[in-house]
Design an enzyme around this catalytic site. Structure first.
Site, mmCIF file in Angstrom:
data_model
loop_
_atom_site.group_PDB
_atom_site.id
_atom_site.type_symbol
_atom_site.label_atom_id
_atom_site.label_comp_id
_atom_site.label_asym_id
_atom_site.label_seq_id
_atom_site.Cartn_x
_atom_site.Cartn_y
_atom_site.Cartn_z
ATOM 1 N N GLU A 315 -8.228 -13.221 -4.934
ATOM 2 C CA GLU A 315 -7.762 -13.286 -6.328
ATOM 3 C C GLU A 315 -7.698 -14.707 -6.877
ATOM 4 O O GLU A 315 -6.716 -15.086 -7.513
ATOM 5 C CB GLU A 315 -6.366 -12.633 -6.435
ATOM 6 C CG GLU A 315 -6.362 -11.190 -6.009
ATOM 7 C CD GLU A 315 -4.957 -10.595 -5.913
ATOM 8 O OE1 GLU A 315 -4.798 -9.445 -6.344
ATOM 9 O OE2 GLU A 315 -4.039 -11.250 -5.395
HETATM 10 C C1 TNX Z 1 -2.980 -7.807 -3.757
HETATM 11 S S1 TNX Z 1 -4.253 -7.853 -1.149
HETATM 12 C C2 TNX Z 1 -2.844 -9.026 -3.160
HETATM 13 C C3 TNX Z 1 -1.499 -9.556 -2.891
HETATM 14 C C4 TNX Z 1 -0.431 -8.657 -3.416
HETATM 15 C C5 TNX Z 1 -0.792 -7.208 -3.126
HETATM 16 C C6 TNX Z 1 0.262 -6.236 -3.521
HETATM 17 C C7 TNX Z 1 -4.548 -9.244 -1.565
HETATM 18 C C8 TNX Z 1 -5.535 -9.937 -0.773
HETATM 19 N N1 TNX Z 1 -3.891 -9.735 -2.627
HETATM 20 O O1 TNX Z 1 -1.366 -10.841 -3.447
HETATM 21 O O2 TNX Z 1 0.774 -8.980 -2.786
HETATM 22 O O3 TNX Z 1 -1.969 -6.918 -3.816
HETATM 23 O O4 TNX Z 1 -0.060 -4.951 -3.086
#
Ligand code: TNX
Length: 498
Positions: A315
Site C-alpha cells: 500500500e
Molecule cells: C491491509 S494487509 C494492510 C494492513 C491493514 C490490514 C487490515 C496489508 C499488507 N496491509 O495495513 O492493517 O489491511 O486488515
C-alpha cells in the site's frame, strides 16, 4: 476384631494382589487414529494391542544435544512433572521437520532427523498424552505408529504490534499457544504509521517519539534489543522462528515523525493514531534514507537467527511507482548484504525481485503469479481466508470485514494449491495467518480472533489436502477447544461448532 482388621486390610490386599496393570486394560482405550490430534498427522497406523506406561512425577535433565534437548524441555513444560518411558532416536532417513512415534510394548520411541522434527514429535505426543488422560501414575495408550511430515515448510502467524503494542510477556503467551499447533514462524509487524516498536541504536527518537503512540491514542511501547532477543530465544526454543518486519516505503509515519529528514523535503509530521493507510512515504531519493535502512537492517539481522527480514512494501500509495521499484530493488540488496532473504507483501512483485525474495500474497493473486514466473517463492496469506483480523460474522465484537467474514469453516475449507491461478504446491513456501491490530487491544482480543480459527489454518498448512475432512476436523477441534479453555485461552464460541 478380626472383622475390623480384615475390612481395613481388604482394600490393601485387593490392590496389591489384583491383576497387574498390564493385564488390566480398560475397555475404552481409544485407537491412535481416533484421538483428536490437530493438525492431523499425515499417517496413523493403529496396532493390535494397548500398552501400559508407568509414569512418574518429577523432572529430568534435558540432553545437552539441542536436537533432543529442546524437545525434552518442551514436553516437560507442556506436561509438567510427567516422566515417561521415552526414547529419542536420530534417524537420517526422515525429511526436515518430519518425525515418527512408535507406541509398543510399554515403550514410546520418537525418531526424527533434526531438531524441528523432534519438537514436532513431542507436540503431537503431548496431545496423545493429554487426550489419553496421562498423569503421574499410569497411562494406557493404544499401540501403533504416527508417521508425520509437514505439507509446507513455513507455517506462520503474524502479530501486528505496531497498531497496538503487546508487551514481551503477552507475546510469549501467544508463542506458547501457537507453538502447540506446529506454527513455526512468528512474523512481528514492528513498524507502521502508528508506531515504531524496536530499539535501534543510534536513533533514540525512534523509540522516544515513534514508539509513544498507537491506534486509539493510548500509549504505545517498544522492545529493547535485549527484550527482543529474549523473545526470539523463547520462540526458538519452542520451534518458532521470529521474522521482523519494518514496513516501507509506505506505512512509515512513525519513523517520519521521529526523523523528518526521512520524509519528502524533510517535512515534519505529527504522530498518527488513526487507521487510514497509504499516506506516508520515505523520500526514496535521499541517501540518508538508505543509510538509515542499512543501520536498521544491520541491527535487525544481528538480532535474527532466522533467514528472513520482512520489508513490507504494501500500500505505498504515496510513492510514485518508478520510485517504488527503485526503492524495493535497493532494500532487497541491503537485506542480502546482511546475509538475509527478503520477504515482501505481494506488491513487491511489481518491482524487480532479487533471487529468493519471498512474495507474500495477501490481495493480488496476479502479483503472486508474476513472482512465480520470476522464479520466486510465494507465501500464502489471502485476506479472504487467513486474515485473523476479519470478523467471524457481523456480530463479532471486534475485527474488520473489508476482505470477508471468515467463519471457522471458511478458514478451513480451501486449498492453497488452487487458490491463485497458476500457483501450485511447488511454488508455495507455506501459509501465514496475519492478525492486524487496529481493533485488537488486549491478549483477550488476540485470543478471540485467533482461536479457534488459527487451528483450521494450522491444519491447512500441515496436513495433506486429501486427509482433510471438515466433519472430522470439527470433532477434533471441539476437543482442542475444551483443552484451550482449560488453559485459560478465551476461545471464540463459533456457531459452526455448536
Ligand atoms: C491491509 S494487509 C494492510 C494492513 C491493514 C490490514 C487490515 C496489508 C499488507 N496491509 O495495513 O492493517 O489491511 O486488515
Amino acid at each position: 476384631m478380626y472383622r475390623l482388621l480384615l475390612s481395613l486390610l481388604l482394600p490393601v490386599l485387593l490392590l496389591t494382589c489384583g491383576p497387574a496393570p498390564e493385564d488390566n486394560i480398560p475397555p475404552d482405550v481409544p485407537q491412535l487414529s481416533t484421538l483428536p490430534l490437530l493438525p492431523l498427522p499425515a499417517e496413523i497406523t493403529d496396532g493390535e494391542g494397548v500398552s501400559y506406561y508407568k509414569t512418574y512425577a518429577g523432572d529430568m535433565t534435558p540432553s545437552s544435544d539441542a536436537t533432543i534437548g529442546d524437545a525434552q524441555r518442551y514436553l516437560q513444560q507442556r506436561m509438567p512433572g510427567l516422566i515417561l518411558p521415552l526414547q529419542y532416536r536420530t534417524s537420517e532417513r526422515l525429511a526436515e521437520g518430519a518425525y515418527r512415534i512408535d507406541f509398543a510394548d510399554g515403550e514410546i520411541e520418537i525418531q526424527a532427523s533434526d531438531r524441528d522434527g523432534m519438537l514436532n514429535a513431542v507436540k503431537t505426543l503431548a496431545q496423545v498424552l493429554h487426550f489419553s488422560g496421562a498423569d503421574a501414575g499410569a497411562v494406557y495408550i493404544s499401540e501403533g505408529e504416527i508417521s508425520d511430515t509437514p505439507r509446507y515448510a513455513y507455517r506462520g502467524f503474524m502479530l501486528d504490534v505496531a497498531r497496538h503494542f503487546f508487551n514481551p510477556e503477552e507475546v510469549k503467551q501467544v508463542v506458547d499457544r501457537i507453538a502447540a499447533y506446529k506454527i513455526n514462524h512468528l512474523h512481528l509487524h514492528l513498524s507502521d504509521d502508528q508506531g515504531w516498536r524496536i530499539e535501534i541504536k543510534g536513533y533514540p527518537r525512534l523509540t522516544e517519539v515513534g514508539a509513544a503512540t498507537e491506534v486509539d491514542g493510548t500509549p504505545g511501547g517498544f522492545y529493547t534489543q535485549a527484550e527482543y532477543s529474549d523473545l526470539v530465544d523463547y520462540a526458538q526454543q519452542r520451534g518458532i522462528t521470529v521474522i521482523p518486519e519494518i514496513d516501507m516505503p509506505g506505512h512509515t509515519n512513525a519513523a517520519l515523525s521521529a526523523y523528518p529528514i526521512l520524509n519528502v523535503d524533510g517535512e515534519e509530521v505529527q504522530p498518527y493514531t488513526g487507521t487510514n493507510v497509504g499516506f506516508s512515504t520515505f523520500d526514496v531519493d535521499q541517501d540518508s534514507v538508505y543509510v538509515f535502512i542499512n543501520d536498521v537492517v544491520e541491527q535487525l539481522a544481528a538480532l535474527t537467527p532466522g533467514p528472513y527480514i520482512h520489508l513490507g512494501g504494501d500500500e505505498s500509495d504515496a510513492t510514485d511507482h518508478e520510485d517504488y521499484v527503485r526503492f524495493i530493488d535497493e532494500v532487497q540488496q541491503i537485506v542480502q548484504q546482511h546475509g538475509k532473504t527478503a520477504i515482501g507483501w505481494d506488491e513487491v512483485a511489481t518491482s524487480k525481485l532479487a533471487p529468493g525474495t519471498v512474495v507474500q500474497l495477501w490481495a493480488h493473486p496476479e502479483y503472486a503469479l508474476q513472482a512465480k514466473e520470476a522464479g520466486n517463492p510465494v507465501l500464502m496469506s489471502p485476506a479472504t481466508r487467513t486474515y485473523l483480523d476479519m470478523q467471524y460474522d457481523s456480530t463479532s465484537r471486534i475485527g474488520l470485514h473489508w476482505a470477508a467474514y471468515i467463519e471457522v469453516d471458511s478458514a478451513y475449507l480451501w486449498d492453497p494449491a488452487t487458490l491463485a491461478p497458476g500457483i501450485s504446491d511447488g511454488d508455495i513456501l507455506g501459509i501465514e495467518a496475519p492478525l492486524w491490530s487496529e481493533t485488537v487491544r488486549t491478549l483477550e482480543d488476540i485470543d478471540y480472533l485467533t482461536f479457534p480459527r488459527l487451528l483450521a489454518l494450522a491444519e491447512v498448512g500441515w496436513t495433506p489436502q486429501d486427509r482433510r475432512e471438515w466433519e472430522d476436523f470439527k470433532r477434533r477441534l471441539r476437543a482442542q477447544v475444551e483443552w484451550l479453555e482449560a488453559q485459560g485461552v478465551g476461545v471464540y464460541a463459533s456457531r459452526v461448532l455448536e
